[in-house]
Design a protein around this motif. Structure first.
Motif, PDB file in Angstrom:
ATOM      1  N   TYR A  50      36.627  36.843  30.706  1.00 44.15           N
ATOM      2  CA  TYR A  50      35.362  36.197  30.342  1.00 44.15           C
ATOM      3  C   TYR A  50      34.190  36.889  31.024  1.00 44.15           C
ATOM      4  CZ  TYR A  50      35.462  33.844  34.917  1.00 44.15           C
ATOM      5  OH  TYR A  50      35.490  33.575  36.256  1.00 44.15           O
ATOM      6  N   GLU A  51      33.008  36.550  30.531  1.00 41.88           N
ATOM      7  CA  GLU A  51      31.751  36.964  31.137  1.00 41.88           C
ATOM      8  C   GLU A  51      30.826  35.754  31.068  1.00 41.88           C
ATOM      9  OE1 GLU A  51      28.961  40.835  31.197  1.00 41.88           O
ATOM     10  OE2 GLU A  51      29.809  40.316  29.262  1.00 41.88           O
ATOM     11  N   ALA A  52      30.172  35.449  32.177  1.00 36.96           N
ATOM     12  CA  ALA A  52      29.330  34.252  32.218  1.00 36.96           C
ATOM     13  C   ALA A  52      28.118  34.480  33.099  1.00 36.96           C
ATOM     14  CB  ALA A  52      30.139  33.076  32.766  1.00 36.96           C
ATOM     15  N   TYR A  53      27.067  33.719  32.804  1.00 36.81           N
ATOM     16  CA  TYR A  53      25.877  33.722  33.648  1.00 36.81           C
ATOM     17  C   TYR A  53      25.722  32.340  34.251  1.00 36.81           C
ATOM     18  CZ  TYR A  53      21.040  33.722  35.194  1.00 36.81           C
ATOM     19  OH  TYR A  53      19.908  33.606  35.964  1.00 36.81           O
ATOM     20  N   ASP A  54      25.586  32.287  35.574  1.00 34.28           N
ATOM     21  CA  ASP A  54      25.353  31.039  36.292  1.00 34.28           C
ATOM     22  C   ASP A  54      23.890  31.020  36.733  1.00 34.28           C
ATOM     23  OD1 ASP A  54      25.097  28.949  38.087  1.00 34.28           O
ATOM     24  OD2 ASP A  54      26.871  29.482  39.260  1.00 34.28           O
ATOM     25  N   PRO A  55      23.037  30.253  36.017  1.00 35.50           N
ATOM     26  CA  PRO A  55      21.615  30.263  36.358  1.00 35.50           C
ATOM     27  C   PRO A  55      21.313  29.638  37.723  1.00 35.50           C
ATOM     28  CG  PRO A  55      22.068  28.646  34.643  1.00 35.50           C
ATOM     29  CD  PRO A  55      23.339  29.393  34.880  1.00 35.50           C
ATOM     30  N   LYS A  56      22.135  28.713  38.163  1.00 34.25           N
ATOM     31  CA  LYS A  56      21.894  28.066  39.455  1.00 34.25           C
ATOM     32  C   LYS A  56      21.987  29.084  40.596  1.00 34.25           C
ATOM     33  CE  LYS A  56      23.637  24.563  42.561  1.00 34.25           C
ATOM     34  NZ  LYS A  56      24.893  24.361  43.214  1.00 34.25           N
ATOM     35  N   ASP A  57      23.027  29.918  40.564  1.00 28.62           N
ATOM     36  CA  ASP A  57      23.208  30.930  41.607  1.00 28.62           C
ATOM     37  C   ASP A  57      22.647  32.289  41.209  1.00 28.62           C
ATOM     38  OD1 ASP A  57      24.476  29.202  43.415  1.00 28.62           O
ATOM     39  OD2 ASP A  57      26.412  29.504  42.423  1.00 28.62           O
ATOM     40  N   ASP A  58      22.109  32.390  39.986  1.00 28.27           N
ATOM     41  CA  ASP A  58      21.546  33.636  39.451  1.00 28.27           C
ATOM     42  C   ASP A  58      22.533  34.792  39.597  1.00 28.27           C
ATOM     43  OD1 ASP A  58      19.664  35.190  38.121  1.00 28.27           O
ATOM     44  OD2 ASP A  58      18.603  35.719  39.962  1.00 28.27           O
ATOM     45  N   VAL A  59      23.687  34.623  38.949  1.00 31.06           N
ATOM     46  CA  VAL A  59      24.742  35.626  39.034  1.00 31.06           C
ATOM     47  C   VAL A  59      25.451  35.747  37.677  1.00 31.06           C
ATOM     48  CG1 VAL A  59      26.468  33.964  39.882  1.00 31.06           C
ATOM     49  CG2 VAL A  59      26.750  36.398  40.379  1.00 31.06           C
ATOM     50  N   VAL A  60      25.772  36.992  37.304  1.00 31.03           N
ATOM     51  CA  VAL A  60      26.619  37.256  36.145  1.00 31.03           C
ATOM     52  C   VAL A  60      28.010  37.550  36.684  1.00 31.03           C
ATOM     53  CG1 VAL A  60      27.125  38.820  34.220  1.00 31.03           C
ATOM     54  CG2 VAL A  60      24.770  38.146  34.693  1.00 31.03           C
ATOM     55  N   ILE A  61      29.019  36.920  36.090  1.00 29.81           N
ATOM     56  CA  ILE A  61      30.404  37.114  36.504  1.00 29.81           C
ATOM     57  C   ILE A  61      31.172  37.720  35.337  1.00 29.81           C
ATOM     58  CG2 ILE A  61      32.506  35.998  37.351  1.00 29.81           C
ATOM     59  CD1 ILE A  61      30.515  33.638  38.166  1.00 29.81           C
ATOM     60  N   VAL A  62      31.879  38.812  35.609  1.00 33.92           N
ATOM     61  CA  VAL A  62      32.748  39.444  34.621  1.00 33.92           C
ATOM     62  C   VAL A  62      34.165  39.358  35.180  1.00 33.92           C
ATOM     63  CG1 VAL A  62      33.265  41.538  33.324  1.00 33.92           C
ATOM     64  CG2 VAL A  62      30.913  41.076  34.043  1.00 33.92           C
ATOM     65  N   ALA A  63      35.087  38.774  34.409  1.00 34.66           N
ATOM     66  CA  ALA A  63      36.455  38.605  34.878  1.00 34.66           C
ATOM     67  C   ALA A  63      37.424  39.344  33.973  1.00 34.66           C
ATOM     68  CB  ALA A  63      36.814  37.124  34.929  1.00 34.66           C
ATOM     69  N   VAL A  64      38.399  39.994  34.600  1.00 38.54           N
ATOM     70  CA  VAL A  64      39.466  40.684  33.865  1.00 38.54           C
ATOM     71  C   VAL A  64      40.807  40.261  34.442  1.00 38.54           C
ATOM     72  CG1 VAL A  64      38.020  42.682  33.289  1.00 38.54           C
ATOM     73  CG2 VAL A  64      39.377  42.725  35.373  1.00 38.54           C
ATOM     74  N   GLY A  65      41.858  40.400  33.608  1.00 39.30           N
ATOM     75  CA  GLY A  65      43.204  40.057  34.052  1.00 39.30           C
ATOM     76  C   GLY A  65      43.454  38.564  34.031  1.00 39.30           C
ATOM     77  N   GLY A  66      44.574  38.156  34.681  1.00 37.99           N
ATOM     78  CA  GLY A  66      44.909  36.757  34.810  1.00 37.99           C
ATOM     79  C   GLY A  66      45.456  36.099  33.560  1.00 37.99           C
ATOM     80  N   GLN A  67      45.823  36.896  32.549  1.00 38.89           N
ATOM     81  CA  GLN A  67      46.256  36.302  31.286  1.00 38.89           C
ATOM     82  C   GLN A  67      47.712  36.565  30.946  1.00 38.89           C
ATOM     83  OE1 GLN A  67      43.424  37.920  28.523  1.00 38.89           O
ATOM     84  NE2 GLN A  67      41.848  36.491  29.140  1.00 38.89           N
ATOM     85  N   SER A  68      48.390  37.346  31.773  1.00 39.73           N
ATOM     86  CA  SER A  68      49.786  37.656  31.467  1.00 39.73           C
ATOM     87  C   SER A  68      50.518  38.019  32.752  1.00 39.73           C
ATOM     88  CB  SER A  68      49.853  38.837  30.485  1.00 39.73           C
ATOM     89  OG  SER A  68      49.423  40.026  31.125  1.00 39.73           O
ATOM     90  N   SER A  69      51.826  38.132  32.651  1.00 40.83           N
ATOM     91  CA  SER A  69      52.604  38.527  33.823  1.00 40.83           C
ATOM     92  C   SER A  69      52.335  39.987  34.192  1.00 40.83           C
ATOM     93  CB  SER A  69      54.096  38.311  33.571  1.00 40.83           C
ATOM     94  OG  SER A  69      54.518  39.066  32.454  1.00 40.83           O
ATOM     95  N   ARG A  70      51.875  40.771  33.236  1.00 40.45           N
ATOM     96  CA  ARG A  70      51.549  42.172  33.527  1.00 40.45           C
ATOM     97  C   ARG A  70      50.279  42.262  34.372  1.00 40.45           C
ATOM     98  NH1 ARG A  70      50.839  47.289  29.444  1.00 40.45           N
ATOM     99  NH2 ARG A  70      50.648  48.797  31.106  1.00 40.45           N
TER     100      ARG A  70
END
Length: 120
Positions: A50-70
């Motif tokens: 996922y990718e998200a923007y948190d306006p309260k903390d003024d941060v963009v978060i980009v997440a990879v992985g975490g979806q499989s055993s690999r």
């Protein structure tokens, strides 16, 4: 990223949620383009979570992985105090997003369609 569209700050949260829906599970590369220390890869062709923007903390978060055993672990890259988000136009072979922070460091997220090689 020629012909990018710079997003209006008011739309960041919604636009990044939509990008997550459109690209979830695709492979992504995260590159850091720092004017002082140069170009570095943080993640290379890992499954996009996922990718998200948190306006309260003024941060963009980009997440990879975490979806499989690999790729069981989620890697989160955060861009504090972003000042600009550019999105490549629809129809480019490898869609990308560029996030620039207050110091001028850019984070480049490049998406690779699933058929481009999930066996890497």
């Amino acid at each position: 990223m020629a012909d990018t569209g710079t997003l209006d700050r008011k739309t960041w949260q919604t636009a990044l949620d939509q990008i997550t829906e459109e690209h979830e599970g695709e492979l992504v590369t995260i590159e850091i383009l720092d004017p002082e220390i140069g170009h570095q890869h943080e993640a290379e062709r890992l499954p996009f979570a996922y990718e998200a923007y948190d306006p309260k903390d003024d941060v963009v978060i980009v997440a990879v992985g975490g979806q499989s055993s690999r790729y069981p672990v989620v890697l989160r890259h955060m861009v504090q105090n972003p000042k600009e988000i550019d999105v490549a136009p629809q129809g480019v072979p490898e869609p990308a997003i560029r996030i620039v922070d207050k110091d001028g460091t850019a984070t480049l997220i490049t998406f690779y369609p699933e058929e481009s090689g999930t066996g890497s």
